[in-house]
Design a protein around this motif. Structure first.
Motif, PDB file in Angstrom:
ATOM      1  N   SER A 248       9.845  21.897  -7.150  1.00 55.85           N
ATOM      2  CA  SER A 248       9.545  22.323  -5.781  1.00 55.85           C
ATOM      3  C   SER A 248       8.350  21.557  -5.227  1.00 55.85           C
ATOM      4  O   SER A 248       8.286  21.271  -4.025  1.00 55.85           O
ATOM      5  N   THR A 249       7.405  21.214  -6.102  1.00 53.38           N
ATOM      6  CA  THR A 249       6.270  20.399  -5.667  1.00 53.38           C
ATOM      7  C   THR A 249       6.741  19.020  -5.219  1.00 53.38           C
ATOM      8  O   THR A 249       6.282  18.489  -4.199  1.00 53.38           O
ATOM      9  N   VAL A 250       7.668  18.441  -5.982  1.00 54.61           N
ATOM     10  CA  VAL A 250       8.243  17.153  -5.578  1.00 54.61           C
ATOM     11  C   VAL A 250       8.861  17.267  -4.191  1.00 54.61           C
ATOM     12  O   VAL A 250       8.674  16.412  -3.314  1.00 54.61           O
ATOM     13  N   SER A 251       9.613  18.346  -3.969  1.00 51.71           N
ATOM     14  CA  SER A 251      10.266  18.549  -2.677  1.00 51.71           C
ATOM     15  C   SER A 251       9.244  18.698  -1.552  1.00 51.71           C
ATOM     16  O   SER A 251       9.373  18.082  -0.482  1.00 51.71           O
ATOM     17  N   GLN A 252       8.213  19.510  -1.785  1.00 57.19           N
ATOM     18  CA  GLN A 252       7.196  19.726  -0.765  1.00 57.19           C
ATOM     19  C   GLN A 252       6.404  18.448  -0.472  1.00 57.19           C
ATOM     20  O   GLN A 252       6.001  18.193   0.671  1.00 57.19           O
TER      21      GLN A 252
ATOM     22  N   VAL B  56       0.838  -1.198   0.000  1.00 55.16           N
ATOM     23  CA  VAL B  56       0.000   0.000   0.000  1.00 55.16           C
ATOM     24  C   VAL B  56       0.875   1.250   0.000  1.00 55.16           C
ATOM     25  O   VAL B  56       0.595   2.230  -0.705  1.00 55.16           O
ATOM     26  N   LEU B  57       1.951   1.227   0.767  1.00 57.84           N
ATOM     27  CA  LEU B  57       2.850   2.374   0.831  1.00 57.84           C
ATOM     28  C   LEU B  57       3.499   2.636  -0.520  1.00 57.84           C
ATOM     29  O   LEU B  57       3.644   3.803  -0.930  1.00 57.84           O
ATOM     30  N   VAL B  58       3.898   1.589  -1.222  1.00 61.42           N
ATOM     31  CA  VAL B  58       4.484   1.774  -2.552  1.00 61.42           C
ATOM     32  C   VAL B  58       3.478   2.453  -3.476  1.00 61.42           C
ATOM     33  O   VAL B  58       3.835   3.350  -4.268  1.00 61.42           O
ATOM     34  N   GLY B  59       2.210   2.053  -3.390  1.00 63.64           N
ATOM     35  CA  GLY B  59       1.187   2.728  -4.179  1.00 63.64           C
ATOM     36  C   GLY B  59       1.111   4.205  -3.856  1.00 63.64           C
ATOM     37  O   GLY B  59       1.018   5.052  -4.753  1.00 63.64           O
ATOM     38  N   GLY B  60       1.160   4.550  -2.565  1.00 64.38           N
ATOM     39  CA  GLY B  60       1.129   5.950  -2.171  1.00 64.38           C
ATOM     40  C   GLY B  60       2.351   6.712  -2.644  1.00 64.38           C
ATOM     41  O   GLY B  60       2.252   7.871  -3.062  1.00 64.38           O
ATOM     42  N   LEU B  61       3.526   6.082  -2.614  1.00 64.52           N
ATOM     43  CA  LEU B  61       4.755   6.752  -3.044  1.00 64.52           C
ATOM     44  C   LEU B  61       4.742   7.050  -4.541  1.00 64.52           C
ATOM     45  O   LEU B  61       5.243   8.092  -4.975  1.00 64.52           O
ATOM     46  N   THR B  62       4.186   6.155  -5.337  1.00 63.58           N
ATOM     47  CA  THR B  62       4.137   6.414  -6.783  1.00 63.58           C
ATOM     48  C   THR B  62       3.203   7.575  -7.093  1.00 63.58           C
ATOM     49  O   THR B  62       3.522   8.441  -7.911  1.00 63.58           O
ATOM     50  N   LYS B  63       2.064   7.607  -6.445  1.00 60.54           N
ATOM     51  CA  LYS B  63       1.080   8.656  -6.740  1.00 60.54           C
ATOM     52  C   LYS B  63       1.562  10.022  -6.278  1.00 60.54           C
ATOM     53  O   LYS B  63       1.280  11.034  -6.930  1.00 60.54           O
ATOM     54  N   SER B  64       2.273  10.068  -5.167  1.00 57.29           N
ATOM     55  CA  SER B  64       2.751  11.345  -4.634  1.00 57.29           C
ATOM     56  C   SER B  64       4.157  11.681  -5.121  1.00 57.29           C
ATOM     57  O   SER B  64       4.799  12.577  -4.574  1.00 57.29           O
ATOM     58  N   ALA B  65       4.623  10.979  -6.150  1.00 58.65           N
ATOM     59  CA  ALA B  65       5.901  11.288  -6.818  1.00 58.65           C
ATOM     60  C   ALA B  65       7.072  11.285  -5.849  1.00 58.65           C
ATOM     61  O   ALA B  65       7.881  12.213  -5.820  1.00 58.65           O
TER      62      ALA B  65
END
Length: 773
Positions: A295-299, A206-215
Motif C-alpha cells: 500500500s505504501t508503494v501505491s500511495q 535526476v528523475l530516475v534517481g527520484g523514482l528509484t528512491k521512492s520505489a
C-alpha cells in the motif's frame, strides 16, 4: 542548521559507542535531540523571511559546497522527520530488548534521521546527493539489522543496489546541470528556466534517481522486500522518511523542468503503474506488514503524480497528502507491530477477535486506515479531495497526460479503500470458523501512545482542515510560487465528492468480499525475481570474465600492460605529432655531449641486456642495479647531484630488498611458458623501450607553451625561500604529491618487512619441526 546535523551525529556516535551498554538511555537521548531539532526548526522557520541559508564550501573552484536552506517546505519536511522519528524511537523502547541490537538500531536510526534532515534542507542537487547516499548506507544497515537473517541481508543488499544505481543517475544529472547551466542550486535553476536537449537529459537522469528512491515502477520491488527490517525501521524509513526523499527531489525539480512532455509522461506512467500494481498486490497479502508495504508503494505512486506533474494545484495537493500519508502510514506500521508484539503473528487470516481484546488500539488503527482510504472527517479525505479537484482542473492545462493521471488516481483510490477495509477487518475483526487469537500481553504505553498520537493527529487535522490547509500554502509556494490552495472538511457536492463516494463504495465492497488468505498466483513474474535473475547473471558473467582475465600469472599481466603501452604510444605517434612541429624532434636530438656520456649510456644498455640474458635471479638483480647506478652517473654529469644521490639511495635500497626477497626463492628463473618464449619477451621489451623513448623526445619537441620549470625557477626563492629548485618543487609546489609518494613507499616498506618476518618465522618453524621428526 549545521549545528543541528552535528548534534544528531554526536548522539548517533555516542549511541553506537559509549551508549552501547545502555541502549534505552541512548534512545531517550535520541528522542530528546529529535524533539529539540523540531523545536528549533519550527521556531526559526516561522520567523525567517527570507529563508535561513548556510553554506560550507568544499571546492570553491568547482562550485562544490554543502548548501542548506530552510524554506517553508523544508520546515514541514524536517518536522515530519523529527517528530515522527521521536515517536518511532519512543516506540522502539518497548519494542526491542535492551541489548546490542537495540544499541545498533538507536545509533543507526539517529544517524539516518540526521542524513534525512540534511537531505530535505539541501539547497542544491549536489548537497542533496551527498545526504542521499548517506541515507542509502544507513538504510542498508537498518534493513539488515538482523545480520543473522539471510532474508534481511538479501533485502538490504537489494535496496542498496537499487537506490545506489539511482544515486549514480542523480550524480550524472548533477554533473550535466553544472555543465550546461553552471549551477545545481534549485533557486538558480528556477530563475534560469533551463531548456535544451542537455537539460532534458539531466532532468531525466535526476528523475530516475527520484523514482528509484521512492520505489516507483520498475524499481518498486525493493520496498516490500525491505519489510524484513524490524517494524520501527519500516514505520520510519519506508513510510515516513526515506521513500519521501525521491518525492522531495521530484517536488523540487518539477517546477523547474516539469512543464516538458518527457518529464510529465514519465512521471504519470511510472506513478500510475506503481499505484495500480501496489494496490493490486496489497489486496493479495495475508501478512499485514506486507499489505502495508505494497500500500505504501501505491500511495507513493499517487504522490509522484501529484508533485511531479508540475501543475500548481497538484503541487499543493501533493504537499498536503505527503503530510497526511507520513502520519497515517507511520501509525499503521506501528499498530501492526503492536499487534504482532501482543499476539505473536501478523497473519490476518489467523487473527480473530483482537478488536474486542484491544479496543483502544483497534479504534486508533481504524481512524488511521480511514484516513488512508479517504473517509470523512479524516485528514486523508481532505487531501484526496484536493488532489481530485487539482487533477480535474489539470486536464485543460496538460492535455491527455492529465486524463491518464486522473484515471490512474481514481482506480488507485478504489484499491486504497479496498486494502484499508481488508486491513482493519483482518487485524481486528472476528472471523467465522477461526478461534479467537490469544493476546499474550497488552501493548504498554511505549507501543500504544505513538499509534494514538498519529491517529489523533489524522482526526484533528481533518476536523480543522481549513487551518492546516492555510499552514500548507507557504510550503507549496516554496516549491512553486504560483501554487495556492485550501483544504475543506466539507467541500460541498461537486464532481470530486461524487467520485469519492463511488470510490469508497466500490473499494469498500471489494475489501469486504475478498478472502484473507494469500493469493497463490502471486510472484510468478515479479520485480524481485527479475532483479535476482539479473543479479545472478551479472555475478556469473563477472566470475567467467575474472577467471579468464585474472589468471594469476604475473607474466600475463605484464605482457598485457606492456602491449597496451606499445599500441597506445604507436597510435599517438602515428596521430600526427609532426603537425605540431614534433617531427623535427628526432633530427634535433643530441645523443651524447661527450664520449664519457656515451660510454655510460652504453654501459647501461649492456647491463639491461644482461638482465634479460642471465638465468640466475641474484645476478639479474645486481645487473638491474647497475642500470640504476648508470642513470645516477648521467644525472651527475648533467649537473644534478641531488638527483644522482637520490637515485643511488633508491637503487641501493632496491637491491637490498631484492636480495632479501630472493633469499626465499629459487636461484634460477623458471623456464618460460611455451606461449611466451624468450625472444617474444625481448621483442616486446625492446618495443616498449623504443616507443617510450620516441614518445618522450617528440613530446618535448612538440611543446608550444613555456616550460613549467621556468616558472618554478622564478618562484623558487621569492615564494618558497629556497635556492634548490628540486627541493622546493618536492616540498612546496608538489608537497601533497610528495606526501602521497612517501605514504606509498612507507606502506611498501611495511609490506616488505612483514614478508621478511613471515619468511623468518616459517624458517624457524620448519627447523623446529624437522628437528622433532
Amino acid at each position: 542548521m549545521f549545528l543541528l546535523l552535528l548534534a544528531l551525529s554526536i548522539v548517533a556516535t555516542a549511541a553506537l559507542t559509549v551508549g552501547a551498554a545502555r541502549p534505552r538511555a541512548g534512545a531517550v537521548a535520541g528522542v530528546a535531540v529529535l524533539v529539540a531539532t523540531a523545536a528549533v526548526v519550527a521556531a526559526r522557520g516561522a520567523s525567517s523571511d527570507p529563508p535561513w541559508e548556510q553554506r560550507w564550501v568544499w571546492v570553491d573552484e568547482l562550485g562544490l559546497a554543502i548548501s542548506l536552506r530552510l524554506d517553508a517546505f523544508a520546515v514541514v519536511m524536517v518536522l515530519l522527520v523529527a517528530v515522527l522519528g521521536a515517536l518511532v524511537l519512543w516506540y522502539s523502547i518497548g519494542y526491542f530488548e535492551a541489548d546490542r541490537t537495540m544499541a545498533r538500531f538507536v545509533g543507526l536510526f539517529v544517524a539516518f534521521a540526521g542524513a534525512m534532515t540534511g537531505l530535505v534542507l539541501s539547497a542544491d542537487l549536489f548537497s542533496m546527493f551527498v545526504f542521499w547516499e548517506l541515507t542509502s548506507v544507513c538504510s542498508f544497515l537498518l534493513i539488515g539489522l538482523n545480520d543473522l537473517s539471510s532474508s534481511a541481508r538479501a533485502s538490504a543488499l537489494r535496496a542498496l543496489l537499487v537506490t545506489s544505481a539511482g544515486g549514480l543517475c542523480l550524480l550524472a544529472g548533477v554533473a550535466l546541470f553544472q555543465v550546461f547551466e553552471g549551477t545545481s542550486a534549485f533557486a538558480e535553476l528556477a530563475a534560469h528556466a533551463p531548456v535544451g536537449a542537455g537539460v532534458t537529459t539531466a532532468a531525466v537522469l535526476v528523475l530516475v534517481g527520484g523514482l528509484t528512491k521512492s520505489a516507483q515502477f520498475p524499481f518498486h520491488f525493493w520496498l516490500p522486500g525491505a519489510m524484513a527490517a524490524p517494524t520501527p525501521v519500516s514505520a520510519y524509513l519506508h513510510s515516513a522518511t526515506m521513500v519521501k526523499a525521491g518525492i522531495v527531489l521530484m517536488a523540487r525539480m518539477a517546477p523547474i523542468v516539469g512543464d516538458t512532455s518527457t518529464w510529465r509522461w514519465i512521471v504519470v506512467l511510472a506513478g500510475g503503474t506503481t499505484m495500480l500494481l501496489g494496490g493490486a498486490r496489497a489486496l493479495r497479502q495475508s501478512d499485514a506488514k506486507l499489505l502495508l508495504a505494497h500500500s505504501t508503494v501505491s500511495q507513493l505512486g499517487f504522490l509522484t503524480i501529484l508533485v511531479g506533474l508540475g501543475v500548481p494545484g497538484a503541487t499543493y495537493a501533493g504537499v498536503a497528502h505527503l503530510v497526511a500519508h507520513a502520519v497515517f502510514k507511520a501509525g499503521l506500521f506501528l499498530s501492526v507491530g503492536a499487534v504482532d508484539h501482543a499476539t505473536g503473528t501478523r497473519d490476518i487470516s489467523r487473527l480473530s477477535g483482537v478488536g474486542r481484546q484491544l479496543p483502544a488500539l483497534a479504534a486508533a488503527t481504524t481512524l488511521l486506515a480511514a484516513s488512508m482510504a479517504g473517509l470523512i472527517p479524516l485528514f486523508g479525505f481532505a487531501t484526496k479531495e484536493k488532489a481530485l479537484v487539482a487533477l480535474l482542473d489539470a486536464d485543460d492545462a496538460v492535455g491527455s497526460v492529465g486524463v491518464v493521471a486522473l484515471v490512474a488516481v481514481v482506480v488507485g483510490a478504489v484499491l486504497s479503500a479496498a486494502y484499508s477495509v481488508r486491513l482493519v477487518r483482518g487485524m481486528f475483526g472476528t472471523k467465522v470458523g477461526v478461534p479467537d487469537t490469544s493476546v499474550g500481553h497488552r501493548p504498554g504505553a511505549t507501543l500504544f501512545v505513538p499509534v494514538a498520537v498519529t491517529a489523533a493527529a489524522s482526526l484533528v487535522a481533518g476536523l480543522v482542515a481549513g487551518v492546516v490547509g492555510g499552514w500548507l500554502e507557504a510550503p507549496a509556494r516554496a516549491l512553486d510560487s504560483a501554487s495556492s490552495g485550501y483544504l475543506k472538511l466539507w467541500p460541498g457536492i461537486n464532481t470530486a465528492l461524487v467520485i469519492s463516494v463511488v470510490v469508497l463504495a466500490v473499494g469498500g465492497a471489494i475489501g469486504w468480499r475478498l478472502p484473507f488468505g494469500e493469493s497463490k498466483r502471486i510472484g510468478r513474474v515479479s520485480g524481485e525475481r527479475v532483479f535476482q535473475f539479473l543479479l545472478d547473471g551479472l555475478i556469473a558473467v563477472s566470475k567467467r570474465v575474472t577467471a579468464v582475465s585474472q589468471s594469476g600469472s604475473l607474466l600475463v599481466y605484464l605482457a598485457v600492460v606492456m602491449l597496451v603501452v606499445v599500441v597506445a604510444l604507436v597510435a599517438a605517434l602515428a596521430g600526427g605529432f609532426g603537425s605540431h612541429g614534433a617531427g623535427s624532434g628526432l633530427s634535433e636530438t643530441v645523443l651524447a655531449d661527450s664520449a664519457l656520456q656515451a660510454g655510460v649510456a652504453l654501459l647501461a644498455v649492456v647491463f639491461a641486456v644482461g638482465v634479460a640474458a642471465v638465468t640466475h635471479r641474484f645476478v639479474a638483480a645486481l645487473l638491474l642495479g647497475g642500470v640504476g647506478f648508470s642513470c645516477a652517473v648521467i644525472f651527475a654529469m648533467f649537473g644534478a647531484p641531488d638527483l644522482a644521490l637520490t637515485q643511488i639511495l633508491v637503487e641501493t635500497l632496491t637491491i637490498v630488498v631484492f636480495l632479501l626477497v630472493l633469499r626465499q626463492m629459487p636461484r634460477r628463473f623458471d623456464r618460460p611458458a611455451a606461449w611466451a618464449p624468450r625472444w617474444g619477451r625481448l621483442v616486446l621489451s625492446v618495443a616498449v623501450g623504443v616507443t617510450v623513448a620516441l614518445f618522450a623526445v617528440m613530446v618535448s619537441a612538440a611543446r608550444t607553451a613555456p616550460s613549467a620549470g621556468d616558472v618554478y625557477n622564478e618562484l623558487s626563492l621569492p615564494e618558497a625561500g629556497g635556492k634548490n629548485v628540486v627541493n622546493v618543487i618536492l616540498v612546496d609546489f608538489r608537497g601533497v604529491d610528495t606526501m602521497g609518494e612517501i605514504t606509498v613507499l612507507a606502506v611498501a616498506a611495511l609490506g616488505v618487512a612483514n614478508l621478511v618476518r613471515m619468511a623468518r618465522r616459517r624458517r624457524r618453524t620448519g627447523g623446529v619441526t624437522g628437528g622433532r621428526s
